[in-house]
Design a protein around this motif. Structure first.
Motif, PDB file in Angstrom:
ATOM      1  N   GLY A  50      -0.792   3.181  -3.060  1.00  0.00           N
ATOM      2  CA  GLY A  50      -1.385   4.213  -2.791  1.00  0.00           C
ATOM      3  C   GLY A  50      -1.040   5.488  -3.621  1.00  0.00           C
ATOM      4  O   GLY A  50      -1.862   6.213  -4.426  1.00  0.00           O
ATOM      5  N   ILE A  54       0.800  -1.067  -0.002  1.00  0.00           N
ATOM      6  CA  ILE A  54      -0.053  -0.067   0.074  1.00  0.00           C
ATOM      7  C   ILE A  54       0.844   1.298   0.075  1.00  0.00           C
ATOM      8  O   ILE A  54       0.345   2.331  -0.629  1.00  0.00           O
ATOM      9  N   ASP A  55       2.158   1.075   0.616  1.00  0.00           N
ATOM     10  CA  ASP A  55       2.892   2.251   0.633  1.00  0.00           C
ATOM     11  C   ASP A  55       3.368   2.649  -0.968  1.00  0.00           C
ATOM     12  O   ASP A  55       3.380   4.011  -1.131  1.00  0.00           O
ATOM     13  N   ARG A 109      -0.128  13.423   9.196  1.00  0.00           N
ATOM     14  CA  ARG A 109       0.068  12.458   8.060  1.00  0.00           C
ATOM     15  C   ARG A 109       1.262  12.767   7.370  1.00  0.00           C
ATOM     16  O   ARG A 109       1.893  11.713   6.671  1.00  0.00           O
ATOM     17  N   ILE A 168      -1.042   7.952   0.774  1.00  0.00           N
ATOM     18  CA  ILE A 168      -2.119   8.476   0.005  1.00  0.00           C
ATOM     19  C   ILE A 168      -2.265   9.851   0.162  1.00  0.00           C
ATOM     20  O   ILE A 168      -2.152  11.006  -0.763  1.00  0.00           O
ATOM     21  N   THR A 191      -1.435   4.280   4.733  1.00  0.00           N
ATOM     22  CA  THR A 191      -2.435   5.237   4.214  1.00  0.00           C
ATOM     23  C   THR A 191      -1.960   6.544   4.210  1.00  0.00           C
ATOM     24  O   THR A 191      -2.642   7.213   3.443  1.00  0.00           O
ATOM     25  N   SER A 192      -1.161   6.771   5.049  1.00  0.00           N
ATOM     26  CA  SER A 192      -0.776   8.408   4.987  1.00  0.00           C
ATOM     27  C   SER A 192      -0.063   8.614   3.818  1.00  0.00           C
ATOM     28  O   SER A 192      -0.027   9.856   3.436  1.00  0.00           O
ATOM     29  N   MET A 249     -11.832   9.552  -1.372  1.00  0.00           N
ATOM     30  CA  MET A 249     -10.967   9.580  -0.077  1.00  0.00           C
ATOM     31  C   MET A 249     -11.256  11.194   0.726  1.00  0.00           C
ATOM     32  O   MET A 249     -11.331  12.091   0.222  1.00  0.00           O
TER      33      MET A 249
END
Length: 202
Positions: free
Chosen positions: A20, A16-17, A152, A169, A166-167, A194
């Protein structure tokens, strides 16, 4: 010319890193094309040597660009990993981060990717953040100016770091705002369904 964003992958990275920011930048480009404009972003997935990589959990990515053949990129994005010690101990990976960052207008990390930026000497005397569980380790590594909690992302101009998972993103939407304006970032966030704010503390 579009802004060239290179996402540097390596074995054990958190999917996801990388995924995203990948989706954010591609979505921003697609929205511009929908408006009849040139896409602002070109996204490149690369590894040192160009070999396949396996993300944490076992998903393998193939047909990646050899980062050794990339002279420069506008934005370098370094995802994080569960096995930080292995990543920061990979001399080839750290050398690649160092080299690509020298030619990039912005170098950004997601989650524990901050430790790779620190090892590459990019966070000396600079504020930075990472996953909340790893803030104390980042503060004690001796390679960071100061550690910032409860945000974030941290934007230090040419070097940016983000919190966990998710940060990344949220950070990528901030990159869209820096390159193409807040309006496109807000539209991109809406397209991704989002909840995003230009304030990193929200």
């Amino acid at each position: 010319m579009p802004t060239r964003a290179l996402i540097l992958l390596y074995d054990g990275f958190d999917l996801i890193d990388a995924g995203g920011p990948y989706e954010v930048l591609l979505t921003a480009a697609r929205l511009l094309q929908r408006d009849g404009l040139a896409p602002e972003f070109e996204v490149v997935l690369a590894t040192p040597g160009g070999g396949d990589v396996t993300a944490f959990g076992g998903m393998t990515l193939t047909r990646l660009v050899d980062s050794d053949t990339v002279d420069a990129c506008d934005v370098l994005i370094v995802p994080g990993t569960i096995d930080v010690a292995c990543a920061v101990g990979d001399g080839v990976l750290i050398e690649t981060v160092e080299r690509l960052s020298r030619g990039a207008a912005m170098t950004a990390s997601v989650c524990t990717g901050a430790f790779l930026l620190a090892r590459a000497g990019l966070l000396d005397d600079a504020p930075a953040t990472t996953h909340w569980e790893d803030l104390s380790d980042l503060a004690s590594c001796g390679e960071v100016g100061s550690v910032v909690a409860d945000v974030r992302w941290v934007d230090n101009g040419g070097v940016l770091t983000s919190g966990g998972l998710t940060s990344g993103i949220h950070l990528a939407l901030h990159l869209v705002a820096r390159v193409s304006g807040t309006d496109l970032a807000v539209r991109t966030a809406r397209q991704l369904d989002m909840d995003w704010s230009p304030d990193p503390a929200r």
